[in-house]
Design an enzyme around this catalytic site. Structure first.
Site, PDB file in Angstrom:
ATOM      1  N   HIS A  48      45.458  37.777  45.842  1.00 15.97           N
ATOM      2  CA  HIS A  48      46.005  38.718  46.816  1.00 15.97           C
ATOM      3  C   HIS A  48      45.069  39.882  47.131  1.00 15.97           C
ATOM      4  CE1 HIS A  48      49.804  36.681  47.006  1.00 15.97           C
ATOM      5  NE2 HIS A  48      50.029  36.840  45.715  1.00 15.97           N
ATOM      6  N   ARG A  73      41.867  35.718  38.212  1.00 16.47           N
ATOM      7  CA  ARG A  73      42.920  34.927  38.850  1.00 16.47           C
ATOM      8  C   ARG A  73      42.332  34.282  40.101  1.00 16.47           C
ATOM      9  NH1 ARG A  73      48.957  36.756  40.792  1.00 16.47           N
ATOM     10  NH2 ARG A  73      47.851  38.246  42.122  1.00 16.47           N
ATOM     11  N   ASP A  87      31.392  29.058  36.263  1.00 19.32           N
ATOM     12  CA  ASP A  87      29.935  29.115  36.318  1.00 19.32           C
ATOM     13  C   ASP A  87      29.433  30.537  36.544  1.00 19.32           C
ATOM     14  OD1 ASP A  87      29.739  26.432  35.834  1.00 19.32           O
ATOM     15  OD2 ASP A  87      29.108  25.864  37.856  1.00 19.32           O
ATOM     16  N   GLU A 152      56.078  30.931  38.579  1.00 20.85           N
ATOM     17  CA  GLU A 152      56.614  31.959  39.466  1.00 20.85           C
ATOM     18  C   GLU A 152      57.451  31.378  40.615  1.00 20.85           C
ATOM     19  OE1 GLU A 152      53.321  34.152  41.053  1.00 20.85           O
ATOM     20  OE2 GLU A 152      52.033  32.384  41.139  1.00 20.85           O
ATOM     21  N   ASP A 178      57.094  36.717  42.930  1.00 20.20           N
ATOM     22  CA  ASP A 178      57.274  35.392  43.537  1.00 20.20           C
ATOM     23  C   ASP A 178      58.487  34.671  42.974  1.00 20.20           C
ATOM     24  OD1 ASP A 178      54.996  34.588  45.478  1.00 20.20           O
ATOM     25  OD2 ASP A 178      53.945  35.588  43.856  1.00 20.20           O
TER      26      ASP A 178
END
Length: 258
Positions: A48, A73, A87, A152, A178
């Site tokens: 977000h 996230r 990576d 969620e 959510d």
């Protein structure tokens, strides 16, 4: 030289409680500042917030040497983005909207090298291996990856027991906003029904032996979550910290001079 010890994963496995801060400003300089603020972990939000792989990398660089462990996230549970953030140097990944055990198993595979997983073997040229200077990174990497999945939605909650049974999932994070929307309580995370649902889910996760997590800036909910067994809890958000502090100072001096 082996892959670095994932201190966040080790602490969760040992039953420690870790307090974090959510970072949405998507800037390396703010990550560097928060990295000296004393949080156990800092969440780099790719879902977000206006982050891309370069800004995520820059925040990981800024937190190198910090006692605050970076958790990334990803925007969605896709193999390609998990590959990129690993990576770039992330060792702990949080994946949103995980609804089934099958999905969780695929995420575990995405975090591990073959033959047990599907992570691409490109560490020789990556930041993760100090650009090829960490010769033993590959054989030792899997054990230091920490996978956290977000439950969620109502579907995810209905399948929570199955998700908790998946080997390789280190923790389950309950997403209050959510989940509340999915259950018909959009914008009402503090509704008594949702509070009871969230706390019951945290307890179930904790009782399973997995680490339970949540984000909430509300003091009462923080304490209730800890009491329910949550062990990685984000207690603040960078944007809210900045805004609330700025508004408080502005209001204070306007009141004195108005």
């Amino acid at each position: 030289m082996p892959a670095p010890l994932n201190t966040f994963k080790k602490s969760l496995a040992e039953g420690e409680t870790l307090l974090g801060c959510w970072m949405s400003l998507a800037e390396g300089i703010t990550a560097e500042i928060l990295g000296s603020a004393g949080y156990d972990w800092l969440l780099i939000d790719g879902e977000h917030s206006p982050n891309d792989i370069r800004s995520i990398r820059d925040q990981l660089v800024s937190l190198k040497g910090s006692d605050s462990h970076p958790v990334v996230r990803v925007p969605i549970g896709e193999t390609w983005i998990i590959k990129q953030v690993l990576d770039a140097g992330a060792q702990t990944v949080l994946v949103p909207i995980v609804e089934t055990a099958a999905q969780a198993r695929e995420l575990v595979r995405a975090c591990h090298y073959p033959p047990g997983g599907t992570r691409g073997v490109g560490y020789a040229v990556g930041r993760v291996s100090n650009f090829g200077q960490m010769e033993n990174y590959g054989p030792t990497a899997d054990a230091q990856i920490c996978l956290l999945v977000q439950v969620e939605t109502k579907t995810g909650l209905d399948n929570l027991d199955d998700i908790l049974a998946v080997d390789g999932v280190d923790g389950v994070f309950i997403g209050p906003a959510d989940l509340s929307a999915s259950m018909g309580y959009l914008g009402q995370t503090n509704h008594p029904d949702m509070q009871a649902t969230i706390l019951a889910a945290l307890k179930k996760i904790s009782d399973s032996g997995k680490a339970a997590g949540i984000l909430t800036p509300n003091d009462e909910m923080i304490q209730a979550s800890l009491d329910a067994g949550a062990r990685f809890v984000a207690v603040a958000m960078d944007i809210a910290l900045l805004l609330e502090s700025a508004k408080a100072v502005s209001a204070k001096w306007k009141a004195k001079t108005g």
